[in-house]
Scaffold this motif. Structure first.
Motif, short mmCIF file in Angstrom:
data_model
loop_
_atom_site.label_atom_id
_atom_site.label_comp_id
_atom_site.label_asym_id
_atom_site.label_seq_id
_atom_site.Cartn_x
_atom_site.Cartn_y
_atom_site.Cartn_z
N ALA A 189 3.36 10.00 -0.28
CA ALA A 189 3.25 9.42 1.06
C ALA A 189 3.89 10.29 2.13
O ALA A 189 3.39 10.36 3.25
N GLU A 190 4.98 10.97 1.79
CA GLU A 190 5.68 11.73 2.82
C GLU A 190 4.87 12.94 3.29
O GLU A 190 5.14 13.50 4.34
N HIS A 191 3.86 13.33 2.51
CA HIS A 191 3.06 14.47 2.92
C HIS A 191 1.78 14.06 3.66
O HIS A 191 1.01 14.88 4.10
N GLU A 192 1.55 12.75 3.75
CA GLU A 192 0.33 12.30 4.40
C GLU A 192 0.46 12.40 5.91
O GLU A 192 1.55 12.32 6.46
N ASN A 193 -0.66 12.54 6.57
CA ASN A 193 -0.60 12.63 8.03
C ASN A 193 -0.27 11.26 8.64
O ASN A 193 -0.36 10.22 7.98
N LEU A 194 0.12 11.26 9.87
CA LEU A 194 0.62 10.04 10.51
C LEU A 194 -0.38 8.89 10.55
O LEU A 194 0.00 7.76 10.22
N PRO A 195 -1.65 9.12 10.94
CA PRO A 195 -2.58 7.98 10.96
C PRO A 195 -2.71 7.29 9.60
O PRO A 195 -2.73 6.07 9.51
N THR A 196 -2.76 8.09 8.53
CA THR A 196 -2.88 7.52 7.20
C THR A 196 -1.65 6.67 6.87
O THR A 196 -1.75 5.56 6.35
N ARG A 197 -0.48 7.19 7.23
CA ARG A 197 0.75 6.44 6.95
C ARG A 197 0.79 5.15 7.75
O ARG A 197 1.26 4.12 7.26
N PHE A 198 0.28 5.21 8.98
CA PHE A 198 0.26 4.03 9.82
C PHE A 198 -0.61 2.93 9.21
O PHE A 198 -0.21 1.78 9.11
N VAL A 199 -1.81 3.34 8.78
CA VAL A 199 -2.72 2.36 8.17
C VAL A 199 -2.09 1.76 6.92
O VAL A 199 -2.16 0.56 6.68
N ARG A 200 -1.44 2.60 6.12
CA ARG A 200 -0.81 2.08 4.89
C ARG A 200 0.32 1.11 5.21
O ARG A 200 0.53 0.13 4.50
N ARG A 201 1.06 1.40 6.27
CA ARG A 201 2.13 0.49 6.65
C ARG A 201 1.55 -0.87 7.05
O ARG A 201 2.05 -1.91 6.67
N LEU A 202 0.44 -0.83 7.79
CA LEU A 202 -0.22 -2.08 8.18
C LEU A 202 -0.69 -2.84 6.94
O LEU A 202 -0.53 -4.05 6.84
N GLU A 203 -1.27 -2.11 6.01
CA GLU A 203 -1.74 -2.74 4.78
C GLU A 203 -0.60 -3.44 4.06
O GLU A 203 -0.72 -4.55 3.57
N ARG A 204 0.56 -2.76 4.03
CA ARG A 204 1.71 -3.32 3.33
C ARG A 204 2.26 -4.53 4.06
O ARG A 204 2.70 -5.49 3.41
N LEU A 205 2.22 -4.50 5.40
CA LEU A 205 2.67 -5.67 6.16
C LEU A 205 1.80 -6.87 5.82
O LEU A 205 2.28 -8.00 5.76
N SER A 206 0.51 -6.62 5.60
CA SER A 206 -0.42 -7.71 5.36
C SER A 206 -0.16 -8.43 4.04
O SER A 206 -0.66 -9.52 3.81
N ILE A 207 0.63 -7.82 3.16
CA ILE A 207 0.88 -8.49 1.89
C ILE A 207 2.20 -9.25 1.87
O ILE A 207 2.50 -9.96 0.93
N LYS A 208 3.00 -9.06 2.91
CA LYS A 208 4.26 -9.82 2.97
C LYS A 208 3.93 -11.30 3.19
O LYS A 208 3.03 -11.62 3.96
N LYS A 209 4.69 -12.16 2.58
CA LYS A 209 4.41 -13.59 2.64
C LYS A 209 4.33 -14.15 4.05
O LYS A 209 4.96 -13.75 4.95
#
Ligand SMILES: [Mg+2]
Length: 159
Positions: free
Chosen positions: A139-159
């Motif tokens: 993840a640390e080598h991914e570009n910023l847009p990709t990391r942003f999308v992944r962060r959003l995805e992870r937020l969506s799984i929080k209760k």
């Protein structure tokens, strides 16, 4: 919540096999890129290779990847001792279900392991499998847009 995995782990090495066995799990289906190898590397680390050969003695294992490059998938296949399936179209669960039916394993006896909630985890849940979300390997080598999308995805799984 719908995309909430059964387990949310740092990496594949945190998977507790005794616990999976006690829940009747017989098969582990893995996403490929960023889950069990660095994205587009077509290479297992020595640690991962050893880990896979250990669990392969006790479980049916397979890779179910969305990667559409037949050349890349073939390369991974040549260094793997288990089935490697590409162009899986996750979150469509069809390929997972087909693989499990051929292996005569019930969806409830399988776990889908991946780094993406919207593809891997959703496909696993739709198929009726247990699901394990892991952090993306590189993840640390991914570009910023990709990391942003992944962060959003992870937020969506929080209760
Ligand atoms: Mg992945």
């Amino acid at each position: 919540m719908f995309l909430k995995p059964d387990y949310n782990l740092k990496d594949i090495y945190e998977i507790d096999f005794e616990e999976l066995k006690s829940k009747g799990i017989k098969a582990l289906l893995f996403d490929l890129d960023s889950t069990i190898m660095k994205s587009k590397s077509a290479e297992y680390s020595a640690k991962t290779r050893e880990w896979l050969s250990k669990i392969e003695r006790e479980f049916v294992i397979a890779v179910i990847s969305n990667n559409f490059s037949e050349e890349y998938i073939e390369k991974v296949r040549s260094i793997s001792t288990f089935d490697v399936i590409g162009a899986a179209r996750k979150p469509d669960p069809a390929i997972l279900l087909e693989y499990l039916a051929n292996a005569r394993i019930k969806p409830s006896e399988a776990v889908m392991v991946g780094d993406r909630p919207l593809t891997d985890i959703l496909a696993g849940k739709r198929a009726g499998c247990m699901t394990i979300l892991v952090d993306s390997i590189n993840a640390e080598h991914e570009n910023l847009p990709t990391r942003f999308v992944r962060r959003l995805e992870r937020l969506s799984i929080k209760k």
